[in-house]
Motif scaffolding. Structure first.
Motif, short mmCIF file in Angstrom:
data_model
loop_
_atom_site.label_atom_id
_atom_site.label_comp_id
_atom_site.label_asym_id
_atom_site.label_seq_id
_atom_site.Cartn_x
_atom_site.Cartn_y
_atom_site.Cartn_z
N SER A 130 -2.12 9.36 -3.76
CA SER A 130 -1.37 8.24 -3.21
C SER A 130 -0.76 8.63 -1.88
CB SER A 130 -0.28 7.79 -4.18
OG SER A 130 0.56 8.86 -4.52
N CYS A 131 -0.58 7.64 -1.07
CA CYS A 131 -0.11 7.88 0.30
C CYS A 131 1.39 8.14 0.34
CB CYS A 131 -0.47 6.69 1.18
SG CYS A 131 0.00 6.92 2.91
N LEU A 132 1.72 9.14 1.11
CA LEU A 132 3.14 9.48 1.26
C LEU A 132 3.78 8.74 2.41
CD1 LEU A 132 2.75 13.30 0.69
CD2 LEU A 132 4.08 11.77 -0.75
N PRO A 182 7.97 5.29 3.33
CA PRO A 182 6.94 5.26 2.29
C PRO A 182 5.88 4.22 2.54
CG PRO A 182 8.99 4.31 1.48
CD PRO A 182 9.28 4.84 2.85
N CYS A 183 4.76 4.53 2.09
CA CYS A 183 3.64 3.59 2.21
C CYS A 183 3.77 2.53 1.13
CB CYS A 183 2.32 4.33 2.06
SG CYS A 183 0.87 3.28 2.10
N ARG A 184 3.57 1.33 1.54
CA ARG A 184 3.62 0.22 0.58
C ARG A 184 2.42 -0.68 0.77
NH1 ARG A 184 9.94 -1.54 1.00
NH2 ARG A 184 10.80 0.23 -0.13
N PRO A 190 2.21 2.59 -2.82
CA PRO A 190 1.41 3.36 -1.86
C PRO A 190 -0.08 3.12 -2.01
CG PRO A 190 3.08 4.75 -2.89
CD PRO A 190 3.07 3.44 -3.63
N VAL A 191 -0.73 3.19 -0.90
CA VAL A 191 -2.18 3.12 -0.92
C VAL A 191 -2.70 4.29 -1.77
CG1 VAL A 191 -4.25 3.42 0.49
CG2 VAL A 191 -2.37 1.98 1.29
N THR A 192 -3.72 4.03 -2.50
CA THR A 192 -4.26 5.09 -3.34
C THR A 192 -5.72 5.36 -3.04
OG1 THR A 192 -4.56 3.39 -5.04
CG2 THR A 192 -2.70 4.90 -5.30
N VAL A 209 -3.89 -1.29 1.99
CA VAL A 209 -3.95 -1.20 3.44
C VAL A 209 -2.65 -0.57 3.93
CG1 VAL A 209 -4.24 -2.45 5.58
CG2 VAL A 209 -5.35 -3.28 3.50
N HIS A 210 -2.77 0.55 4.55
CA HIS A 210 -1.56 1.25 4.98
C HIS A 210 -0.70 0.36 5.86
CE1 HIS A 210 -2.88 5.14 3.43
NE2 HIS A 210 -4.11 4.78 3.81
N ASP A 211 0.55 0.36 5.55
CA ASP A 211 1.48 -0.48 6.31
C ASP A 211 2.24 0.38 7.31
OD1 ASP A 211 2.90 0.97 4.49
OD2 ASP A 211 4.29 -0.65 3.98
N HIS A 212 1.62 1.38 7.77
CA HIS A 212 2.28 2.27 8.72
C HIS A 212 1.22 2.88 9.61
CE1 HIS A 212 0.71 5.58 6.24
NE2 HIS A 212 1.03 4.80 5.22
N LEU A 213 1.69 3.50 10.64
CA LEU A 213 0.76 4.12 11.56
C LEU A 213 0.15 5.37 10.96
CD1 LEU A 213 2.81 3.90 14.88
CD2 LEU A 213 1.07 2.32 14.01
ZN ZN Z 1 -0.08 4.73 3.61
#
Ligand code: ZN
Ligand code: ZN
Length: 625
Positions: A130-132, A182-184, A190-192, A209-213
């Motif tokens: 999962s994305c941090l 955090p990624c949401r 978080p993206v997985t 879909v990552h909500d961050h850069l």
């Molecule tokens: Zn992410």
DNA sequence: TAGTGCGGGGGAC
DNA sequence: GTCCCCCGCACTA
């Protein structure tokens, strides 16, 4: 090749679909990480955008449905020809599936440009990450080059903890501290990423879909400065990696490039959201696509979902107002919590946690209305948007495990980095799946099992060259489906507190792990698998993974190698399929004639609650009963 | 030292 | 009873 939402996207198809929807994008090939830092995210991004679901996108795509229509949790995943392997995508984003060669070093390492950390899903066969998110400055300061602090969180918990709270590396920043954003990107979670080794391929599936850069690489100047390796002078370009001896011109150049880079990334980021808002009609083609693209399949609300795109002008507006990166939380906080609504008679997939899985589809009007209550204490409402799906439309999207449902989740932005994330079949649910009962959102109890392969409402023109249709496209319940059903209904067992899921097969017993570097052993000779006919208690001494058996492959990813390689090979011959997520035991395939019913994969759960048994021990104890 | 994967188990529900 | 998620271990680079 990319498989998305049940469709195959060969290179040209990707281009096609892409050009149709996002003419500004082109090649989907990703850039090496190094280049990433110097190039717009566009190209990468497009990998994501091009994966917009396909539903009715184009005839070409519809007819492109192939045996590539797999889900990471399928009992059987397609076998992929060597020439069809995808190039490694370091920055994969969006719901997508890729198939890599087992010889792809990057794939073998399960790496990603995103900060993905391992998540224990208690399924040794499917690695979940999962994305941090990203590390940002609490002050949201601006670097000399105009960009924002956007660092890669350490994967290691301890290291990450040390990162958090550190002073912002930006010298011009006053009092800024690094904090996790955090990624949401996946319905608020978080993206997985999911990895699974099978046959000669490594299956990769991303959700959300990552909500961050994209975070800067660890070796970026800013990162080095932030974490104590290199000093970053105020005037120097930050994340562009310019040398200290850079001339003023070079410095300016890098400043510009830095700006350009982040601005473009931000633009892409917003595009990801905004594009979902372009259509307010859920039934329009694009909306449907977006649905499929963003929906997690488990959550059923979209009004506040980070994946939402419907109508959400508010969110879009707020997003566009944000500076270079979004605030620590999505604007959903201001959104109203929408009540759950009954869905129409549409299928969706249940992505409950704990993963062994055969996605569960439910087609009950009331099934999809339950609130998952995934994260205790977190407002989490579900609304099924499935009504947007008319069975006649195209339920193929469901094949991929994504339904057009969204969710809403609002939770505190904390150091909570774990991933309460929408997922797959829940063990506890499995055991409730009996004959035709139905299961809705988490917490519901009336499920109807439908598998990836069987949700199709409209049979698609088949492929005469393989047995895909036989398994996946037949209108009537296929053997495959029956197997699956059997597997699930019998897969349950002793669902207790702490344990792991293993897949086994009635006809199997044998080695549990193979060396990923080699071909699966020919007609495997058993090495301790014990199987009982009920499928309730199947395991082997090596079942616990890398800890107890010399047969084990000690490679770090050996566990994700399908246990059913033998069977897979059989199936490959028989129908071009690869049997799946094997848990424990692979065995005399000879018994499992290629044309006969495949070995019934069953789910075994090892109870370890308050017990400190090794798996072998646990098994003995278990089988003793 | 950090990255990676495995897996125990506390504790909320 | 279920299972989210914290945590430590082993191993690697
Ligand atoms: Zn992410
Ligand atoms: Zn700062």
């Amino acid at each position: 090749m990319v498989v998305l939402n049940g469709y195959t996207f060969k290179a040209h198809y990707q281009q096609l679909s892409h050009s149709e929807q996002h003419p500004q994008h082109h090649s989907h090939h990703q850039q090496p990480q190094q280049q990433q830092q110097h190039q717009p995210q566009q190209q990468e991004q497009q990998s994501q955008t091009s994966h917009l679901p396909a539903t009715s996108t184009s005839t070409a795509m519809t007819t492109q449905k192939s045996k590539r229509d797999w889900d990471i949790n399928d009992a059987i995943v397609p076998q992929v020809a060597d020439i069809e392997f995808d190039e490694f995508s370091e920055w994969s984003d969006g719901h997508m599936r890729l198939v890599y060669s087992v010889h792809n070093e990057e794939a073998k390492k399960h790496i990603s440009g995103w900060a993905m950390r391992n998540t224990n899903n208690h399924n040794v066969n499917i690695l979940k990450k999962s994305c941090l998110g990203v590390l940002v400055c609490s002050q949201h300061c601006t670097l000399p080059n105009g960009s924002k602090i956007n660092l890669r969180p350490a994967i290691c918990d301890k290291a990450r903890r040390k990162q958090e709270g550190k002073t912002c590396p930006n010298k011009s920043c006053r009092g800024g501290r690094l904090e996790i954003k955090p990624c949401r990107g996946h319905c608020g979670y978080p993206v997985t990423h999911f990895w699974r080794h099978s046959g000669n391929a490594i299956f990769f599936q991303a959700k959300g879909v990552h909500d961050h850069l994209r975070p800067d690489p660890k070796n970026s100047s800013v990162s080095k400065r932030a974490f104590g390796r290199v000093a970053l002078t105020t005037g120097k370009a930050a994340s562009m990696g310019s040398s200290r001896s850079a001339s003023v011109a070079a410095s300016k150049k890098s400043v510009i490039s830095g700006l350009v880079k982040q601005v473009k990334q931000q633009q892409n980021l917003m595009d990801k959201v905004l594009k979902r808002t372009t259509s307010s009609n859920p039934l329009t083609h694009s909306a449907l696509e977006i649905y499929q693209f963003n929906a997690c399949g488990k959550c059923t609300t979209y009004s506040h979902c980070t994946c939402g795109y419907l109508e959400d002008t508010t969110r879009a507006h707020q997003l566009s107002q944000s500076s270079n990166y979004m605030n620590s939380s999505w604007p959903m906080a201001t959104a109203e919590s929408a009540p759950c609504e009954p869905s129409a008679n549409v299928f969706t997939v249940n992505h409950q946690h704990i993963t062994y899985n055969y996605p569960i589809y439910h087609a009950t009007p009331t099934a999809a209305t339950a609130a998952p209550s995934k994260s205790p204490g977190l407002p989490y409402t579900c609304i099924s948007e499935l009504s947007a799906y008319q069975p006649g439309l195209n339920t193929q999207s469901n094949l991929s495990g994504y339904s057009n449902a969204n969710c809403q989740l609002a939770y505190e932005t904390g150091s909570q980095l774990a991933t309460p994330e929408p997922e797959f079949i829940n063990y506890s649910q499995i055991k409730h799946l009996g004959s035709g009962t139905e299961l809705g959102c988490k917490g519901e109890t009336t499920p109807t099992i439908k598998y990836n392969a069987t949700v199709e409402a409209q049979p698609v023109a088949g492929y005469a060259d393989d047995n895909f249709d036989y398994y996946y496209n037949r209108e009537s319940k296929s053997d495959y489906e029956l197997q699956q059903q059997f597997a699930v209904t019998h897969g349950h067992s002793h669902g207790h507190g702490h344990g792991h899921y293993y897949e086994s097969a009635n006809s199997y017993n044998g080695v549990s792990y193979f060396d990923t570097g080699t071909t699966a052993p020919s007609n495997g000779s058993g090495s301790g698998g014990s199987v009982n006919s009920s499928g309730l208690n199947i395991t082997s001494g090596s079942g616990s993974g890398n800890s107890s058996n010399s047969n084990l492959n000690h490679g770090s990813y050996s566990s994700y190698y399908d246990q059913y390689s033998n069977y897979e090979q059989q199936m490959a011959v028989a129908g071009g399929f690869v049997a799946a997520a094997g848990g424990v035991g692979v065995a005399s395939v000879a018994n499992v004639a290629n044309t006969v019913a495949p070995p019934t994969p069953t789910l075994t759960y090892h109870h370890h609650h308050h017990h400190h048994l090794h798996h072998a021990q646990a098994q003995s104890a278990h089988t003793a009963h």
